[in-house]
Design a protein around this motif. Structure first.
Motif, PDB file in Angstrom:
ATOM      1  N   PHE A   1     -28.759  -6.576  -7.437  1.00 36.23           N
ATOM      2  CA  PHE A   1     -29.015  -7.756  -6.601  1.00 36.23           C
ATOM      3  C   PHE A   1     -28.911  -8.969  -7.509  1.00 36.23           C
ATOM      4  N   GLU A   2     -28.065  -9.948  -7.141  1.00 35.35           N
ATOM      5  CA  GLU A   2     -27.930 -11.153  -7.969  1.00 35.35           C
ATOM      6  C   GLU A   2     -28.344 -12.370  -7.175  1.00 35.35           C
TER       7      GLU A   2
ATOM      8  N   LEU B   1     -32.151  -7.870  -9.457  1.00 40.01           N
ATOM      9  CA  LEU B   1     -32.624  -6.516  -9.743  1.00 40.01           C
ATOM     10  C   LEU B   1     -31.423  -5.636 -10.064  1.00 40.01           C
ATOM     11  N   THR B   2     -31.511  -4.902 -11.175  1.00 38.15           N
ATOM     12  CA  THR B   2     -30.440  -3.960 -11.519  1.00 38.15           C
ATOM     13  C   THR B   2     -31.026  -2.564 -11.623  1.00 38.15           C
ATOM     14  N   ILE B   3     -30.394  -1.626 -10.949  1.00 37.71           N
ATOM     15  CA  ILE B   3     -30.878  -0.254 -10.975  1.00 37.71           C
ATOM     16  C   ILE B   3     -29.787   0.628 -11.571  1.00 37.71           C
TER      17      ILE B   3
ATOM     18  N   ASP C   1     -26.102  -9.908   6.334  1.00 43.45           N
ATOM     19  CA  ASP C   1     -25.454 -10.400   5.122  1.00 43.45           C
ATOM     20  C   ASP C   1     -26.356 -11.409   4.426  1.00 43.45           C
ATOM     21  N   VAL C   2     -26.306 -11.392   3.097  1.00 47.14           N
ATOM     22  CA  VAL C   2     -27.137 -12.321   2.329  1.00 47.14           C
ATOM     23  C   VAL C   2     -26.673 -13.758   2.608  1.00 47.14           C
ATOM     24  N   ASP C   3     -27.614 -14.714   2.498  1.00 44.41           N
ATOM     25  CA  ASP C   3     -27.245 -16.126   2.673  1.00 44.41           C
ATOM     26  C   ASP C   3     -26.716 -16.694   1.366  1.00 44.41           C
ATOM     27  N   MET C   4     -27.284 -16.223   0.253  1.00 38.71           N
ATOM     28  CA  MET C   4     -26.822 -16.687  -1.050  1.00 38.71           C
ATOM     29  C   MET C   4     -26.886 -15.523  -2.018  1.00 38.71           C
ATOM     30  N   GLY C   5     -26.136 -15.643  -3.131  1.00 41.30           N
ATOM     31  CA  GLY C   5     -26.120 -14.586  -4.125  1.00 41.30           C
ATOM     32  C   GLY C   5     -25.239 -13.432  -3.670  1.00 41.30           C
ATOM     33  N   ARG C   6     -25.341 -12.291  -4.351  1.00 39.66           N
ATOM     34  CA  ARG C   6     -24.558 -11.139  -3.904  1.00 39.66           C
ATOM     35  C   ARG C   6     -25.225  -9.834  -4.287  1.00 39.66           C
ATOM     36  N   ILE C   7     -24.802  -8.782  -3.598  1.00 42.15           N
ATOM     37  CA  ILE C   7     -25.303  -7.445  -3.880  1.00 42.15           C
ATOM     38  C   ILE C   7     -24.096  -6.590  -4.255  1.00 42.15           C
ATOM     39  N   CYS C   8     -24.204  -5.897  -5.408  1.00 44.25           N
ATOM     40  CA  CYS C   8     -23.103  -5.044  -5.822  1.00 44.25           C
ATOM     41  C   CYS C   8     -23.572  -3.599  -5.900  1.00 44.25           C
ATOM     42  N   ILE C   9     -22.700  -2.668  -5.526  1.00 41.84           N
ATOM     43  CA  ILE C   9     -22.938  -1.297  -5.964  1.00 41.84           C
ATOM     44  C   ILE C   9     -21.683  -0.861  -6.722  1.00 41.84           C
ATOM     45  N   TYR C  10     -21.916  -0.113  -7.804  1.00 40.56           N
ATOM     46  CA  TYR C  10     -20.830   0.232  -8.739  1.00 40.56           C
ATOM     47  C   TYR C  10     -20.061  -1.022  -9.133  1.00 40.56           C
ATOM     48  N   ASN C  11     -20.788  -2.091  -9.370  1.00 38.54           N
ATOM     49  CA  ASN C  11     -20.210  -3.359  -9.840  1.00 38.54           C
ATOM     50  C   ASN C  11     -19.197  -3.951  -8.877  1.00 38.54           C
TER      51      ASN C  11
END
Ligand SMILES: Nc1ncnc2c1ncn2[C@@H]1O[C@H](COP(=O)(O)OP(=O)(O)O)[C@@H](O)[C@H]1O
Ligand SMILES: [Mg+2]
Length: 584
Positions: A346-347, A366-368, A396-406
């Motif tokens: 989570f960025e 948060l990085t897992i 969907d997020v309003d700001m920032g981004r969520i990555c899985i496997y980068n």
């Protein structure tokens, strides 16, 4: 007219059936044409058959008449068959299109709308359309042809009498329109009342235990009786208007026919027209009258259908706010090499529910890592469940981004994203299907052995075996035939069978006794083996077994560490631990 404007929106659904429509139109015109020529038959029958006094001529004219009748009958078969077929088919296509649009739609849409209302749109509105496309339109078309053709033939047969008919037409139509409008308004009110009654019945019966435990049977019956009486009252008003309508229509139309017979009869006696002409004329007059009545009858229905079509098309055109990205997932090896980026990241994520004026998630980072077990704790309303739902892209997020496997989850195909995640929600959701079908919901092609293995791993096999039909037992609506702990273990078995690399758990302990909690705990332990997991923790055991604990409060990550560390560093955690996990 506005109603045409909206019914034309159905054109894309009707267009594929050009051939059927062409045939139906042909049958329609054909039967109307033959029907109109029946008037000539009547006239022939009277003049050549009856008046001539020749039995042979009578026989021939009867045969001619029967031939026409046979043609109408055959034509009517095809007309009815084809038109109904088109109606059913178009509505079936529309139902499918609306449902497959809805099932992909962003979940927030269903929070804004009442699900009962959406359901009624799919069922009631399409049923209305079915009757309109399948019959009302055909009635309107057929009777329009009859009206025009009948009027033309009236003029040809006898212009003077026709003028009498035409003069009486407004006299008959005006009251029909007047009462007809009232009847329609009242019948709509009746339908609304009935819908209300239906809704209330459904709710009371669904929550029968609550109703009975609060002793509200009498009250609910009284409420229901009132609604039924109200619906009855409106119906009686409508029936009264309808009864008046029949009186007026019968009196006026029969009087008009009387006047016509009187004038026409005089003409026959004076030899100005033949008896057959008068008979044929009468026939056309009745056809025209029936056509007018039928058209005014279906007008209201066409209007209501236009409304229904409008609502369905609106549903079909609701834009989907969660659009699938195109990229597939990178191969897992590559993902593992990208370990420094983490499996889930989570960025600076900010998110606010559109119905709220405060962000539910505030700048979360948060990085897992691969295989890590992270417990999420925090007071109720902190945003824990929201974090999981963002990861699943329900919102969907309003700001920032969520990555899985980068990889940003917005760039991924939704199917790929969700195939990587298995969620066990706080409230297990079971469908009204068998145990086996519920467990295999995410993997319908699973074998019986796979299903039983998953159930064993979820510590569910034992109680399933004891159900009357074992794995083939029906669970009832939302699993009402199981206890809370049993429902949860079925949900866990489903996640085990799905076998996704990332696990999202919204643990619930409230519904569980110590014995089931123990079972569920063991089932979860099995489920988490070898997977990256993010767990909203309500149990001390989960917190103690976690690699890392994240503390959330009001949409923020406020602390992280191990149980022992957090007891010292985070006052919020210490308080939660004391209240929720019963530690000292
Ligand atoms: N569907 C929703 N629509 C609007 N607000 C919501 C919705 N779901 C949750 N919320 C609000 O967002 C906040 C966080 O909720 P949630 O993530 O469910 O908390 P938690 O799981 O930590 O108890 C709460 O204030 C809650 O009322
Ligand atoms: Mg929650």
């Amino acid at each position: 007219m506005s109603q045409q404007a909206s019914l034309t929106k159905l054109l894309p659904f009707i267009r594929p059936y050009k051939i059927q429509i062409g045939l139906a139109l042909f049958a329609l015109v054909f039967t109307s044409g033959v029907m109109l020529s029946l008037g000539q038959g009547v006239s022939y029958l009277i003049d050549q058959g009856i008046a001539s006094g020749s039995r042979d001529a009578l026989r021939y004219s009867i045969l001619f008449f029967l031939l026409l009748v046979a043609l109408v009958a055959i034509g009517s078969f095809f007309r009815f068959y084809l038109v109904s077929w088109i109606g059913e088919k178009v509505v079936a296509d529309l139902r499918k299109a609306v449902f497959s649009h809805l099932i992909h739609l962003h979940p927030a849409f269903f929070e804004e709308q009442k699900s009962g209302e959406i359901q009624s749109r799919i069922t009631t509105d399409t049923t209305l359309l079915q009757s309109v496309i399948g019959s009302s339109i055909s009635i309107a078309l057929r009777n329009s042809i009859m009206l025009v053709g009948g009027t033309v033939l009236l003029f040809i047969t006898n212009a003077k009498l026709t003028l009498i008919v035409l003069l009486s037409v407004p006299l008959v139509i005006a009251p029909i329109l007047f009462f007809g409008r009232r009847v329609r308004a009242l019948s709509k009110t009746t339908q609304d009342e009935i819908a209300k009654v239906g809704g209330h019945v459904g709710e009371s019966l669904r929550h029968i235990k609550v109703v009975q435990s609060l002793n509200q049977q009498q009250n609910d019956s009284k409420l229901f009786n009132n609604m039924v009486d109200q619906a009855f009252f409106v119906s009686v008003q409508r029936i009264r208007q309808r009864a008046f309508l029949s009186v007026v229509v019968i009196t006026l139309s029969m009087s008009a026919i009387g006047v016509m017979l009187w004038v026409g009869g005089n003409d026959v006696m004076q030899g100005r027209i033949s008896a057959g002409d008068l008979g044929g004329f009468l026939f056309y007059a009745i056809i025209v009258a029936v056509a007018v009545a039928a058209i005014s009858e279906v007008m209201g229905e066409l209007q209501r259908a236009a409304g229904a079509a409008e609502r369905l098309i609106e549903l079909l055109n609701t834009p989907n706010k969660i659009l699938s990205g195109a990229d597939a997932l990178p191969p897992i090896e590559e993902a593992e090499s990208a370990d420094s980026h983490g499996v889930i990241r989570f960025e600076q994520v900010v998110f606010q529910y559109s119905s709220r004026d405060k962000a539910a998630i505030n700048d979360v980072n948060l990085t897992i890592q691969q295989g890590e077990r992270v417990a999420l704790v925090g007071p109720s309303g902190a945003g824990k469940s929201t974090l999981l739902e963002l990861l699943l892209r329900f919102y969907d997020v309003d700001m920032g981004r969520i990555c899985i496997y980068n990889k940003n989850i917005k760039d991924m195909a939704l199917e790929t994203l969700r195939s990587q995640l298995a969620i066990v929600p706080q409230q297990p959701v079971l469908f009204d299907m068998t145990v086996a079908q519920n467990i295999a919901y995410a993997k319908p092609e699973a074998t019986q052995a796979e299903i039983e293995n998953a159930a064993q791993a979820a510590h569910a096999d034992e109680f399933i075996q004891q159900l009357p039909d074992g794995y083939d037992s029906d669970l009832g609506e939302n699993g009402v035939r199981l206890s809370g702990g049993q429902q949860q273990r079925i949900a866990i078995a489903r996640a085990i069978l799905k076998d996704a690399p990332i696990l999202l758990l919204d643990e619930a302990t409230s519904a569980l006794d110590a014995q089931s909690e123990h079972h569920v705990q063991q089932a979860l332990e099995h489920l988490m083996q070898g997977r990256t997991s993010l767990i909203i923790a309500h149990r001390l055991a989960t917190v103690l077994n976690a690699d890392r604990i994240i503390v959330m409060d009001q949409g923020n990550l406020v602390a992280q560490g191990t149980h022992a560390q957090l007891l010292n560093t985070s006052p919020l955690y210490a308080k939660l631990a004391q209240l929720q996990f019963h530690t000292t």
